[in-house]
Design an enzyme around this catalytic site. Structure first.
Site, PDB file in Angstrom:
ATOM      1  N   HIS A 268       0.840  -1.202   0.000  1.00  0.00           N
ATOM      2  CA  HIS A 268       0.000   0.000   0.000  1.00  0.00           C
ATOM      3  C   HIS A 268       0.879   1.257   0.000  1.00  0.00           C
ATOM      4  CE1 HIS A 268      -3.634   2.372   1.117  1.00  0.00           C
ATOM      5  NE2 HIS A 268      -2.723   3.157   1.654  1.00  0.00           N
ATOM      6  N   GLU A 269       1.790   1.318   0.949  1.00  0.00           N
ATOM      7  CA  GLU A 269       2.656   2.504   1.027  1.00  0.00           C
ATOM      8  C   GLU A 269       3.549   2.588  -0.211  1.00  0.00           C
ATOM      9  OE1 GLU A 269       1.721   4.584   3.109  1.00  0.00           O
ATOM     10  OE2 GLU A 269       0.562   3.231   4.396  1.00  0.00           O
ATOM     11  N   HIS A 272       1.782   4.403  -2.883  1.00  0.00           N
ATOM     12  CA  HIS A 272       1.897   5.853  -2.672  1.00  0.00           C
ATOM     13  C   HIS A 272       3.279   6.337  -3.137  1.00  0.00           C
ATOM     14  CE1 HIS A 272      -1.819   6.738  -0.568  1.00  0.00           C
ATOM     15  NE2 HIS A 272      -1.585   5.875   0.401  1.00  0.00           N
ATOM     16  N   GLU A 298      -4.633   7.936  -3.056  1.00  0.00           N
ATOM     17  CA  GLU A 298      -5.106   6.674  -2.518  1.00  0.00           C
ATOM     18  C   GLU A 298      -5.416   5.671  -3.639  1.00  0.00           C
ATOM     19  OE1 GLU A 298      -4.682   6.610   0.609  1.00  0.00           O
ATOM     20  OE2 GLU A 298      -5.527   4.645   1.046  1.00  0.00           O
TER      21      GLU A 298
HETATM   22 ZN    ZN Z   1      -3.011   5.247   1.808  1.00  0.00          ZN
END
Ligand code: ZN
Length: 503
Positions: A268-269, A272, A298
């Site tokens: 997830h990170e 980003h 996101e």
């Molecule tokens: Zn996030």
């Protein structure tokens, strides 16, 4: 690259300001990862000093003159991005200068108090302790919104605008209404089937050092550049840039007997991070090297975490490597079993641990409560009761206490009202972008199955990342996908995926 002197001057000043911001970002990164607790007070003082200096730079009359001069000539600039660029700088300048300095200071003071009280209240399961601080946060945010709101905007709209420029509560309301029945139907259909899925193998012993190494392998796999990035460790995972795209950092946390938080947290990170590393290097420090919105940010993390890293092709490639990393631990697990285990749909209390389907229902609950807190129809005192009633109505469960209910998220204690909906928007944008990527990249699934993730990454980079913040999210969506944001895409994606995994 701009040619006209007024635009060059504005760009240079933005870059100078960004150098100060880089120092502040580094202090923050250090605070979350390595800083000894005893430094808290002096660090807060250093942060405050630097933040004030940065604020002065961005809100000074001199800076205002640079913005106005650039506005005069933007239409004549040969680089066609100039008008949108200046519009973005103006938007930020106005947001900074419209709120009186005393009010901004008051916000900093009340939220810093509220955060420490929230931590104690959450630990003690004591909403009454937090209540007056939350009321103060809301009151200060309302007064700020009065200064910020444009004609036709509600107070809550003005707060959303900080994170999702151009999007109104009514837009989000419409999107929620369009997908809610479909999500509820998915929970009802797949909940009982998922209850039978094996998840035991996810809570075996996974030594943190190996989890870290495997996390790095995954981030290298999706294409994070470690010449311009690092992985750290913190209580709550996050991605931050000291300066994007030159220095982009992620953190994760490790649990000995639970593979999921670190594994999916780091991807997830990493999603980003790919966004921020994908900005154009020459534009660092300007809106051309910033996110279009938090929802778009996101969408990038959720593309990698959910659409890619919870898919069959991805694990056909990576499950053998995972087994190799943890010898003997996952011998009895095949790809189908693994997929079912990491895609269980089940109503649960905690948003950050929720699955892809129920997650959106958690967000809708928060969004609707925030709207009512700001339109005055929900007194803070009634928040826990409303929270629990909505949990029961939407997810069929009632939190046994406020720690696992209304006190679970940090956001309201920091005054970040209007942030939650960006997570939901991110899921919608991710599904729609990915549908387009699949259409434009033939054989994408087969490539992912061979571990070739570069085509998708480069597609996202070229279509989304390099454009920075100058294309508003709604327009970006139209330009990338050829259509308005269509909430049906998320349901199509979830139905197809769950149908395949649990057939
Ligand atoms: Zn996030």
């Amino acid at each position: 690259m701009f040619q006209l002197p007024a635009l060059v001057a504005l760009t240079q000043q933005l870059k100078r300001n960004a150098r100060l911001e880089a120092a502040l970002n580094l202090l923050d990164w250090d605070q979350e990862t390595l800083m000894p607790v005893g430094a808290a007070r002096s660090r807060a003082a250093a942060r405050g000093e630097l933040a004030e200096l940065i604020h002065r730079r961005y809100s000074s009359e001199e800076f205002g003159r640079l913005v106005a001069a650039a506005e005069q000539v933007a239409a004549a600039e040969s680089d066609r991005r100039a008008p949108a660029f200046v519009r973005e700088v103006r938007r930020r300048f106005d947001r900074r200068t419209r709120v009186p300095a005393e009010l901004a200071e008051e916000l900093a003071r009340v939220t810093s108090e509220a955060q420490s009280v929230w931590q104690r209240a959450r630990a003690a399961n004591d909403f009454a302790m937090f209540r007056p601080y939350l009321e103060k946060n809301i009151a200060v945010r309302r007064r700020m919104a009065e200064h910020l709101r444009a004609p036709g905007q509600s107070l809550y709209d003005a707060l959303i605008d900080e994170f999702e420029p151009g999007t109104k509560a009514a837009d989000i309301q419409r999107l929620c209404a369009a997908v809610r029945p479909g999500l509820v139907a998915l929970v009802q259909r797949y909940g009982p089937i998922c209850a039978l899925a094996r998840v035991d193998f996810l809570s075996r012993s996974f030594p943190p050092a190996t989890q870290r190494a495997f996390g790095e392998l995954l981030l290298r796999g999706i294409g994070m550049d470690f010449e311009r990035g690092v992985i750290g460790q913190s209580a709550h995972p996050f991605c931050t840039s000291i300066g994007a795209p030159s220095d982009v950092r992620v953190t994760t946390r490790y649990r000995d007997n639970d593979l999921k938080p670190a594994l999916f947290g780091i991807i997830h990170e990493g999603g980003h991070a790919l966004y921020e590393q994908g900005f154009a290097p020459a534009e660092e420090g300007t809106p051309l090297a910033e996110a279009a919105s938090m929802g778009i940010h996101e969408s990038q993390s959720r593309t990698w975490e959910n659409i890619v890293a919870r898919s069959r092709p991805f694990w056909r490639h990576y499950l053998p490597k995972l087994k190799e990393a943890f010898p003997g631990t996952l011998d009895d697990v095949d790809v189908d079993t693994f997929l079912r285990g990491i895609n269980v749909v089940r109503p649960s209390l905690i948003r950050v641990e929720a699955d892809e389907v129920t997650y959106n229902l958690h967000i809708m609950l928060r969004f609707e409560l925030e709207q009512r807190l700001f339109d005055g129809t929900l007194p803070v005192a009634e928040l826990p009761r409303e929270w629990n009633a909505r949990m029961q109505a939407d997810l069929g469960i009632t939190p046994p206490n406020d720690t696992l209910g209304v006190l679970q998220d940090v956001h309201w204690s920091t005054g970040a009202f209007g942030y939650f909906p960006t997570y939901f928007l991110g899921n919608l944008y991710a599904a729609q972008f990915y549908e387009t990527a699949e259409r434009e990249l033939p054989g994408l699934a087969a490539k992912i199955e061979r571990g070739q993730l570069a085509p998708l990454r480069e597609w996202l980079r070229e279509r989304i990342h390099v454009r920075g913040a100058i294309t508003p999210a709604a327009q970006l969506c139209r330009e990338v996908t050829g259509r308005e944001l269509d909430p049906a895409g998320l349901l199509r994606y979830l139905e197809q995926k769950l149908g395949d995994i649990y057939r």
